[in-house]
Design an enzyme around this catalytic site. Structure first.
Site, mmCIF file in Angstrom:
data_model
loop_
_atom_site.group_PDB
_atom_site.id
_atom_site.type_symbol
_atom_site.label_atom_id
_atom_site.label_comp_id
_atom_site.label_asym_id
_atom_site.label_seq_id
_atom_site.Cartn_x
_atom_site.Cartn_y
_atom_site.Cartn_z
ATOM 1 N N THR A 1 -32.433 -43.594 -49.901
ATOM 2 C CA THR A 1 -32.045 -42.263 -50.382
ATOM 3 C C THR A 1 -30.723 -41.916 -49.713
ATOM 4 O O THR A 1 -30.693 -41.553 -48.531
ATOM 5 C CB THR A 1 -33.133 -41.226 -50.000
ATOM 6 O OG1 THR A 1 -34.410 -41.792 -50.303
ATOM 7 C CG2 THR A 1 -32.954 -39.916 -50.720
ATOM 8 N N TYR B 1 -42.238 -53.759 -33.636
ATOM 9 C CA TYR B 1 -42.579 -54.938 -32.847
ATOM 10 C C TYR B 1 -43.959 -55.417 -33.278
ATOM 11 O O TYR B 1 -44.696 -54.711 -33.968
ATOM 12 C CB TYR B 1 -42.576 -54.613 -31.340
ATOM 13 C CG TYR B 1 -43.573 -53.569 -30.945
ATOM 14 C CD1 TYR B 1 -43.217 -52.217 -30.957
ATOM 15 C CD2 TYR B 1 -44.878 -53.898 -30.585
ATOM 16 C CE1 TYR B 1 -44.130 -51.245 -30.627
ATOM 17 C CE2 TYR B 1 -45.803 -52.933 -30.252
ATOM 18 C CZ TYR B 1 -45.417 -51.603 -30.275
ATOM 19 O OH TYR B 1 -46.337 -50.638 -29.950
ATOM 20 N N ASP C 1 -35.800 -42.826 -26.693
ATOM 21 C CA ASP C 1 -35.761 -43.938 -27.657
ATOM 22 C C ASP C 1 -34.365 -44.562 -27.766
ATOM 23 O O ASP C 1 -34.215 -45.787 -27.744
ATOM 24 C CB ASP C 1 -36.189 -43.458 -29.051
ATOM 25 C CG ASP C 1 -37.681 -43.204 -29.128
ATOM 26 O OD1 ASP C 1 -38.442 -43.842 -28.386
ATOM 27 O OD2 ASP C 1 -38.087 -42.360 -29.953
ATOM 28 N N GLY D 1 -36.602 -40.492 -38.977
ATOM 29 C CA GLY D 1 -36.629 -40.086 -37.568
ATOM 30 C C GLY D 1 -36.210 -41.205 -36.622
ATOM 31 O O GLY D 1 -35.503 -40.968 -35.630
ATOM 32 N N LYS E 1 -43.112 -36.390 -33.102
ATOM 33 C CA LYS E 1 -41.902 -36.194 -32.286
ATOM 34 C C LYS E 1 -41.150 -34.898 -32.629
ATOM 35 O O LYS E 1 -40.485 -34.336 -31.774
ATOM 36 C CB LYS E 1 -40.974 -37.405 -32.400
ATOM 37 C CG LYS E 1 -41.586 -38.650 -31.753
ATOM 38 C CD LYS E 1 -40.679 -39.856 -31.836
ATOM 39 C CE LYS E 1 -41.424 -41.100 -31.391
ATOM 40 N NZ LYS E 1 -40.593 -42.300 -31.385
HETATM 41 P P1 ATR Z 1 -39.481 -42.952 -39.237
HETATM 42 O O1 ATR Z 1 -39.770 -41.769 -38.381
HETATM 43 O O2 ATR Z 1 -40.238 -44.205 -38.868
HETATM 44 O O3 ATR Z 1 -38.005 -43.193 -39.369
HETATM 45 P P2 ATR Z 1 -39.446 -41.778 -41.862
HETATM 46 O O4 ATR Z 1 -38.760 -40.549 -41.364
HETATM 47 O O5 ATR Z 1 -40.530 -41.652 -42.881
HETATM 48 O O6 ATR Z 1 -40.083 -42.608 -40.679
HETATM 49 O O7 ATR Z 1 -38.310 -42.784 -42.430
HETATM 50 C C1 ATR Z 1 -38.648 -44.009 -42.983
HETATM 51 C C2 ATR Z 1 -37.380 -44.768 -43.315
HETATM 52 O O8 ATR Z 1 -37.734 -46.013 -43.948
HETATM 53 C C3 ATR Z 1 -36.458 -44.056 -44.296
HETATM 54 O O9 ATR Z 1 -35.129 -44.450 -44.071
HETATM 55 C C4 ATR Z 1 -36.964 -44.605 -45.641
HETATM 56 O O10 ATR Z 1 -36.035 -44.529 -46.698
HETATM 57 P P3 ATR Z 1 -35.921 -43.156 -47.571
HETATM 58 O O11 ATR Z 1 -35.221 -42.183 -46.682
HETATM 59 O O12 ATR Z 1 -35.159 -43.550 -48.748
HETATM 60 O O13 ATR Z 1 -37.340 -42.764 -47.870
HETATM 61 C C5 ATR Z 1 -37.196 -46.044 -45.269
HETATM 62 N N1 ATR Z 1 -38.147 -46.696 -46.172
HETATM 63 C C6 ATR Z 1 -39.493 -46.595 -46.186
HETATM 64 N N2 ATR Z 1 -40.039 -47.369 -47.146
HETATM 65 C C7 ATR Z 1 -38.996 -47.986 -47.770
HETATM 66 C C8 ATR Z 1 -38.892 -48.913 -48.863
HETATM 67 N N3 ATR Z 1 -39.991 -49.378 -49.495
HETATM 68 N N4 ATR Z 1 -37.677 -49.346 -49.212
HETATM 69 C C9 ATR Z 1 -36.565 -48.905 -48.577
HETATM 70 N N5 ATR Z 1 -36.592 -48.015 -47.554
HETATM 71 C C10 ATR Z 1 -37.792 -47.562 -47.146
#
Ligand code: ATR
Length: 269
Positions: free
Chosen positions: A153, A217, A102, A130, A66
């Site tokens: 984070t 989903y 979205d 994202g 994206k």
């Molecule tokens: P997307 O495009 O699907 O949002 P992304 O940019 O990789 O994918 O973001 C993933 C999100 O899921 C982030 O908010 C991430 O938290 P961090 O920013 O701290 O990395 C969160 N996330 C992924 N795995 C996680 C975990 N095991 N526990 C808590 N948060 C998680």
């Protein structure tokens, strides 16, 4: 002549977009074809360019492309600019147009399909990747009373919130463990934890009549299970998937398909 469309992603085999768009086309008597296309992780622009040259009219773009799609377009809608990402491209003789459906898809699912107003509500958005960024501004446009972004984070949540235009809405960030209990009316999981079956370390944040919305989903995630056990109403992202597709279909064809029958068809599968 049949107009050609596709969805580009990696992976892509699981995508329900061809099914959804074929159903929309049949319902609105539009003569289109719609395929899945797998692009190499570093090859989005080449694939999109080649489809445009072959005469495709447009593409949907899914994970992880994206942001590449955002950089690929010549013109972007306000929805694309606000999200900083593009999920729908339209190829024309005078350039490539990009939008992001979205956020509007999520808002439409919550308001029209689930019958829950966002205005005046306290919203918790879990995640700052994202997926979260794509829905933040459309949620704020509905004028909730307050919106809190919580993320593992915290810096990422703070950065995302600094960039957004909150207007009158109170927007804050918070660590998972510091969230108040029984406070939120709508809780949206925009993290990818459903993929790995990881539980988010959040307390029982759900107020009475809370809607807990999982943006993924196809599975009953731990987030959904915990929210249900805490008494919340639970929804998965299937409605958002169909609504964002309907917005994309409208962007391409100028015709708005009905979504309920398509959601029912997917749920029955
Ligand atoms: P997307 O495009 O699907 O949002 P992304 O940019 O990789 O994918 O973001 C993933 C999100 O899921 C982030 O908010 C991430 O938290 P961090 O920013 O701290 O990395 C969160 N996330 C992924 N795995 C996680 C975990 N095991 N526990 C808590 N948060 C998680």
């Amino acid at each position: 002549m049949t107009d050609r469309y596709a969805v580009i992603g990696n992976p892509i085999a699981h995508s329900k977009s061809p099914l959804i768009h074929s159903a929309f086309a049949a319902q609105t008597s539009q003569d289109i074809s719609y395929e899945r296309i797998l692009a190499p992780l570093d090859g989005f622009a080449e694939v999109a360019q080649s489809l445009a040259e072959q005469g495709y009219q447009g593409v949907n773009v899914t994970v992880p492309f994206k942001f590449d799609a955002f950089n690929f377009c010549d013109f972007k809608t306000p929805q694309a600019m606000r999200a900083g990402a593009v999920n729908t491209l339209k190829f024309t003789n005078h350039g490539v147009y990009g939008t992001n459906t979205d956020g509007d898809g999520l808002v439409r699912d919550i308001r029209h399909n689930l019958g829950v107003d966002i205005e005046g509500k306290r919203i918790l958005l879990l995640g700052a990747g994202g997926a979260a960024e794509g829905v933040l501004q459309p949620l704020l446009a509905q004028l909730p009373a307050a919106l809190v972004v919580a993320n593992r984070t915290l810096d990422k949540a703070e950065k995302m919130v600094r960039k957004c235009k909150a207007g009158e809405v109170q927007v804050a960030t918070c660590a998972y463990t510091e969230l108040p209990e029984t406070y939120f009316d709508i809780v949206i999981n925009a993290t990818s934890t459903g993929l790995s079956e990881t539980a988010l370390p959040i307390p029982a944040v759900y107020a009475a009549h809370c809607l807990a919305y999982e943006m993924m989903y196809g599975r009953d995630t731990l987030f959904m299970q915990h929210a249900r056990a805490a008494g919340a109403s639970v929804a998965d992202g299937l409605g958002m998937l169909v609504e964002q597709a309907a917005e994309a279909f409208f962007y391409w064809r100028g015709v708005r398909p009905a979504t309920q029958a398509v959601m029912d068809m997917l749920r029955a599968q």
